[in-house]
Design an enzyme around this catalytic site. Sequence first.
Site, mmCIF file in Angstrom:
data_model
loop_
_atom_site.group_PDB
_atom_site.id
_atom_site.type_symbol
_atom_site.label_atom_id
_atom_site.label_comp_id
_atom_site.label_asym_id
_atom_site.label_seq_id
_atom_site.Cartn_x
_atom_site.Cartn_y
_atom_site.Cartn_z
ATOM 1 N N LYS A 1 -13.543 -8.525 -7.908
ATOM 2 C CA LYS A 1 -13.199 -9.113 -8.825
ATOM 3 C C LYS A 1 -12.442 -10.234 -7.722
ATOM 4 O O LYS A 1 -12.763 -11.837 -7.974
ATOM 5 C CB LYS A 1 -12.121 -8.399 -9.227
ATOM 6 C CG LYS A 1 -12.365 -7.514 -10.456
ATOM 7 C CD LYS A 1 -11.121 -6.655 -11.554
ATOM 8 C CE LYS A 1 -10.178 -7.642 -11.945
ATOM 9 N NZ LYS A 1 -9.057 -7.158 -12.125
ATOM 10 N N ASP A 2 -12.212 -9.720 -5.828
ATOM 11 C CA ASP A 2 -11.273 -10.685 -5.811
ATOM 12 C C ASP A 2 -12.854 -11.918 -4.884
ATOM 13 O O ASP A 2 -12.693 -13.126 -5.423
ATOM 14 C CB ASP A 2 -10.894 -9.572 -4.212
ATOM 15 C CG ASP A 2 -9.650 -9.458 -4.635
ATOM 16 O OD1 ASP A 2 -9.509 -9.429 -5.867
ATOM 17 O OD2 ASP A 2 -9.413 -8.799 -4.201
ATOM 18 N N SER B 1 0.364 -0.932 -6.668
ATOM 19 C CA SER B 1 0.293 -1.905 -7.067
ATOM 20 C C SER B 1 1.050 -1.785 -9.076
ATOM 21 O O SER B 1 0.800 -0.284 -9.536
ATOM 22 C CB SER B 1 -0.888 -2.911 -7.373
ATOM 23 O OG SER B 1 -1.138 -3.184 -6.125
ATOM 24 N N GLU C 1 6.088 -33.991 -1.526
ATOM 25 C CA GLU C 1 4.533 -33.147 -2.743
ATOM 26 C C GLU C 1 4.464 -32.720 -4.309
ATOM 27 O O GLU C 1 5.826 -32.190 -3.891
ATOM 28 C CB GLU C 1 4.053 -32.691 -1.728
ATOM 29 C CG GLU C 1 2.789 -33.382 -0.162
ATOM 30 C CD GLU C 1 2.421 -34.141 -0.542
ATOM 31 O OE1 GLU C 1 0.492 -34.003 -0.891
ATOM 32 O OE2 GLU C 1 2.271 -35.609 -1.118
ATOM 33 N N HIS D 1 0.646 -1.076 -0.221
ATOM 34 C CA HIS D 1 -0.363 0.060 -0.009
ATOM 35 C C HIS D 1 1.000 1.245 0.209
ATOM 36 O O HIS D 1 0.112 2.166 -0.308
ATOM 37 C CB HIS D 1 -0.946 0.019 1.371
ATOM 38 C CG HIS D 1 -1.695 -0.702 0.919
ATOM 39 N ND1 HIS D 1 -3.101 -0.926 1.742
ATOM 40 C CD2 HIS D 1 -2.249 -2.012 0.382
ATOM 41 C CE1 HIS D 1 -3.695 -1.858 1.572
ATOM 42 N NE2 HIS D 1 -3.176 -2.535 0.629
#
Length: 378
Positions: A228-229, A206, A272, A202
């Site tokens: 969107k999230d 971005s 894994e 922040h």
Amino acid sequence: MLKQPKDKSSLVRVMNSTFFDLPAPKNISFSWNMGSMLFLCLFLQILTGLLLASSYSPDMENSFITVMLSMENVTKNWLIRYIHANGASLFFICLYYHIGRNMYYQSYLYKHTWFIGVTIFILTMATAFLGYVLPNNQMSYWGASVITNLLSEVPYIGPDLIKLVWGSSSVSAPTVMRFFSFHFLLPFVIVGLTIIHIALLHETGSKNPLGVLSINNKYMFNPIFIFKDMLGFMLGLFSLFLISLLFPLTLGDDENFFNFNPYVTPIHIQPEWYFLFAYAILRSIPNKLGGVIALTAAIFILYLMPYMHLAYLPSTFYPLNKLIFFGFSVNVLLLTWIGMCPVEKPYILTGQILSFCYFLYYTMSPLLNYYWEKTIKL
């Protein structure tokens, strides 16, 4: 600088302005949803992990039986365990995609945010490995024995370090207890680092697909990117529950159904799937110390990426660099496949070539960026 809020309503306004009203570039794509998906995965893993811990016994002889019986006798415990196991796979899918996006769009130039993110990645790998050992089945026992034995290559303190980790002369009850303790605590450390990671993000804002400044071309994070999230959450949860309910054992190993036996070694020991690329690099070096160095370098080289960047323009402006990045992605997938293959010809040579190409990318990509930029300026 934010002033200290005087009441709860002021605190809410500050939180909203900090976390929800953050200006975000208009042109960011679905690739930027992975950060929120990772937060969802972390929440699910902590929640299911706490529920599983309430019926787990960190004991060498009884861990496997306790896990199996709890799945049969505790209400919906089988579903919780499958969500936890497959949730780890979803976590790493989102994590690798998130790291790949940041590498592609050069978000690593935000150094402090990148360093915290790489640290979270390493701690997540450590947490996943510790949790993989806890069921104490045949594959997890031998996987723990093989991986912890790598500590013997640490100069001077290697043998003592192994004894400290094992708490005995081999993987035994103290080992399981210590692994359980750290597997329980590390997720909360990751939560703290995640909060710092988001706060630093922040501060800088971005990046966007073009990699250019977009100060006057932004939307508020709420409500557009919140929706969107939320769409990403629904798709992620649908995929997770679909696999957990219909194909819960697809990503597991057959040896996971057997209690550990220190006298019978599995034919092919492997971790894994999300560790297989690093495991393939480890196996590709015939020398044990060299393999440990290569394994460590394969992960910690991410810390050096901000300092290896030589160009000014984003690499996405150069088509050849795009091709190299996607070639690198295919290379990592092939390393994952090699990690599942037996140690024999032609897989040994193939793994060595792919490992060389893995490290070559980190030097070739910045040099090509620099070359193309100088060529264009000329």
